[in-house]
Design a protein around this motif. Structure first.
Motif, PDB file in Angstrom:
ATOM      1  N   PRO A  27       8.803   1.050  -1.525  1.00 42.80           N
ATOM      2  CA  PRO A  27       9.202   2.341  -2.096  1.00 42.80           C
ATOM      3  C   PRO A  27       8.368   2.751  -3.319  1.00 42.80           C
ATOM      4  CG  PRO A  27      11.150   1.104  -1.494  1.00 42.80           C
ATOM      5  CD  PRO A  27       9.959   0.175  -1.309  1.00 42.80           C
ATOM      6  N   ASP A  28       7.910   1.783  -4.119  1.00 44.50           N
ATOM      7  CA  ASP A  28       7.095   2.117  -5.294  1.00 44.50           C
ATOM      8  C   ASP A  28       5.616   2.305  -4.952  1.00 44.50           C
ATOM      9  OD1 ASP A  28       6.098  -0.458  -4.898  1.00 44.50           O
ATOM     10  OD2 ASP A  28       6.603  -1.174  -6.904  1.00 44.50           O
ATOM     11  N   GLY A  29       5.257   2.196  -3.659  1.00 41.53           N
ATOM     12  CA  GLY A  29       3.869   2.390  -3.233  1.00 41.53           C
ATOM     13  C   GLY A  29       3.059   1.117  -3.200  1.00 41.53           C
ATOM     14  N   TYR A  57      -7.005   2.379   0.423  1.00 39.72           N
ATOM     15  CA  TYR A  57      -5.863   3.175  -0.016  1.00 39.72           C
ATOM     16  C   TYR A  57      -4.958   3.387   1.198  1.00 39.72           C
ATOM     17  CZ  TYR A  57      -3.092   6.884  -2.112  1.00 39.72           C
ATOM     18  OH  TYR A  57      -2.050   7.631  -2.601  1.00 39.72           O
ATOM     19  N   ASN A  58      -3.823   2.722   1.203  1.00 43.25           N
ATOM     20  CA  ASN A  58      -2.889   2.857   2.312  1.00 43.25           C
ATOM     21  C   ASN A  58      -1.903   3.979   2.044  1.00 43.25           C
ATOM     22  OD1 ASN A  58      -4.131   0.297   2.902  1.00 43.25           O
ATOM     23  ND2 ASN A  58      -2.462  -0.033   4.325  1.00 43.25           N
ATOM     24  N   VAL A  59      -1.541   4.673   3.116  1.00 40.28           N
ATOM     25  CA  VAL A  59      -0.583   5.770   3.036  1.00 40.28           C
ATOM     26  C   VAL A  59       0.633   5.432   3.884  1.00 40.28           C
ATOM     27  CG1 VAL A  59      -2.311   7.536   2.509  1.00 40.28           C
ATOM     28  CG2 VAL A  59      -1.789   7.000   4.900  1.00 40.28           C
ATOM     29  N   ARG A  60       1.699   6.201   3.701  1.00 43.67           N
ATOM     30  CA  ARG A  60       2.972   5.900   4.365  1.00 43.67           C
ATOM     31  C   ARG A  60       3.017   6.338   5.826  1.00 43.67           C
ATOM     32  NH1 ARG A  60       3.844   6.619  -0.923  1.00 43.67           N
ATOM     33  NH2 ARG A  60       5.228   5.138  -1.972  1.00 43.67           N
ATOM     34  N   THR A  61       2.272   7.422   6.158  1.00 44.93           N
ATOM     35  CA  THR A  61       2.310   7.936   7.524  1.00 44.93           C
ATOM     36  C   THR A  61       0.903   8.248   8.014  1.00 44.93           C
ATOM     37  OG1 THR A  61       2.475  10.277   6.906  1.00 44.93           O
ATOM     38  CG2 THR A  61       4.559   9.033   7.086  1.00 44.93           C
ATOM     39  N   LYS A  62       0.753   8.237   9.308  1.00 42.06           N
ATOM     40  CA  LYS A  62      -0.517   8.566   9.965  1.00 42.06           C
ATOM     41  C   LYS A  62      -0.983   9.975   9.573  1.00 42.06           C
ATOM     42  CE  LYS A  62      -2.216   9.135  14.706  1.00 42.06           C
ATOM     43  NZ  LYS A  62      -1.943   8.840  16.124  1.00 42.06           N
ATOM     44  N   GLU A  63      -0.015  10.874   9.431  1.00 43.58           N
ATOM     45  CA  GLU A  63      -0.333  12.274   9.147  1.00 43.58           C
ATOM     46  C   GLU A  63      -0.917  12.497   7.755  1.00 43.58           C
ATOM     47  OE1 GLU A  63       2.053  11.749  12.505  1.00 43.58           O
ATOM     48  OE2 GLU A  63       2.623  11.182  10.474  1.00 43.58           O
ATOM     49  N   GLU A  64      -0.843  11.511   6.881  1.00 36.95           N
ATOM     50  CA  GLU A  64      -1.381  11.654   5.521  1.00 36.95           C
ATOM     51  C   GLU A  64      -2.878  11.355   5.431  1.00 36.95           C
ATOM     52  OE1 GLU A  64       1.299   9.987   2.271  1.00 36.95           O
ATOM     53  OE2 GLU A  64       2.191   9.115   4.090  1.00 36.95           O
ATOM     54  N   ALA A  81     -10.173   5.143 -17.648  1.00 33.37           N
ATOM     55  CA  ALA A  81      -9.252   4.274 -16.919  1.00 33.37           C
ATOM     56  C   ALA A  81      -8.154   5.094 -16.262  1.00 33.37           C
ATOM     57  CB  ALA A  81      -8.645   3.242 -17.860  1.00 33.37           C
ATOM     58  N   PHE A  82      -7.791   4.667 -15.051  1.00 34.62           N
ATOM     59  CA  PHE A  82      -6.683   5.238 -14.310  1.00 34.62           C
ATOM     60  C   PHE A  82      -5.750   4.085 -13.973  1.00 34.62           C
ATOM     61  CE2 PHE A  82     -10.375   7.889 -13.307  1.00 34.62           C
ATOM     62  CZ  PHE A  82      -9.882   9.165 -13.506  1.00 34.62           C
ATOM     63  N   ASP A  83      -4.528   4.115 -14.487  1.00 37.96           N
ATOM     64  CA  ASP A  83      -3.577   3.065 -14.132  1.00 37.96           C
ATOM     65  C   ASP A  83      -3.134   3.259 -12.690  1.00 37.96           C
ATOM     66  OD1 ASP A  83      -3.519   1.467 -16.370  1.00 37.96           O
ATOM     67  OD2 ASP A  83      -1.820   2.500 -17.286  1.00 37.96           O
ATOM     68  N   LEU A  84      -3.105   2.169 -11.965  1.00 37.82           N
ATOM     69  CA  LEU A  84      -2.646   2.139 -10.583  1.00 37.82           C
ATOM     70  C   LEU A  84      -1.330   1.370 -10.556  1.00 37.82           C
ATOM     71  CD1 LEU A  84      -6.074   1.046  -9.049  1.00 37.82           C
ATOM     72  CD2 LEU A  84      -5.276   3.369  -9.469  1.00 37.82           C
ATOM     73  N   ILE A  85      -0.772   1.169  -9.400  1.00 32.70           N
ATOM     74  CA  ILE A  85       0.439   0.370  -9.299  1.00 32.70           C
ATOM     75  C   ILE A  85       0.033  -1.094  -9.436  1.00 32.70           C
ATOM     76  CG2 ILE A  85       2.348  -0.310  -7.792  1.00 32.70           C
ATOM     77  CD1 ILE A  85       2.075   2.514  -6.510  1.00 32.70           C
ATOM     78  N   GLY A  86       0.258  -1.671 -10.599  1.00 33.47           N
ATOM     79  CA  GLY A  86      -0.048  -3.072 -10.837  1.00 33.47           C
ATOM     80  C   GLY A  86      -1.498  -3.377 -11.139  1.00 33.47           C
ATOM     81  N   GLN A  87      -2.363  -2.373 -11.215  1.00 33.62           N
ATOM     82  CA  GLN A  87      -3.782  -2.564 -11.494  1.00 33.62           C
ATOM     83  C   GLN A  87      -4.302  -1.360 -12.257  1.00 33.62           C
ATOM     84  OE1 GLN A  87      -5.248  -2.730  -7.494  1.00 33.62           O
ATOM     85  NE2 GLN A  87      -5.182  -4.947  -7.417  1.00 33.62           N
TER      86      GLN A  87
END
Length: 141
Positions: A132-134, A74-81, A38-44
């Motif tokens: 901010p928490d992803g 999987y969403n990222v904060r910037t296009k460059e990521e 298991a890998f804990d995710l943000i809220g899942q």
């Protein structure tokens, strides 16, 4: 039923190989029962479970599970990521299915498959910025 998904379980053929893939991406396992990763995710939580055991738990033949036409986003904060994350997945043993590129609706998207074929979409969506928490919310709400 509340609108949420608590656990995403991937039925996998080679538990060790797939676990190593996600750990190479930088994910950290959490303590779990024998035979389950298991890998804990943000809220899942993302769970990895042997495919045969998953079929047994559900009460169906392994062949019934096959491969679903689904993606994990999987969403990222910037296009460059986007592109570097695809390259990291490739270096870990994944396969890039679609290189990072702009899409008609204004986002930037790429796809990769893990070593057993689970498809991930990596996206920068300027209309749905991450908190901010992803955490992700459609249209940023």
């Amino acid at each position: 039923m509340e609108q949420r998904i608590s656990l995403i379980t991937l039925g996998v053929h080679d538990l060790d190989r797939i676990t190593t893939f996600y750990e190479t991406l930088g994910w950290t396992r959490v303590e779990s029962q024998d035979g389950v990763v298991a890998f804990d995710l943000i809220g899942q939580t993302l769970g990895l479970y042997p495919l045969e055991k998953l079929a047994e738990d559900i009460g169906v033949a392994v062949q019934t599970l096959g491969r679903g036409a689904a993606t994990l986003g999987y969403n990222v904060r910037t296009k460059e990521e986007v592109a570097p994350l695809l390259e990291r997945a490739k270096a870990a043993g994944g396969k890039i299915l679609r290189p990072a590129s702009d899409v008609f609706w204004g986002g930037h998207v790429g796809y990769f498959a893990d070593p057993e074929g689970t498809i991930w979409e990596v996206t920068h969506n300027p209309y749905s910025p991450l908190a901010p928490d992803g955490s992700f919310r459609w249209n940023g709400h």
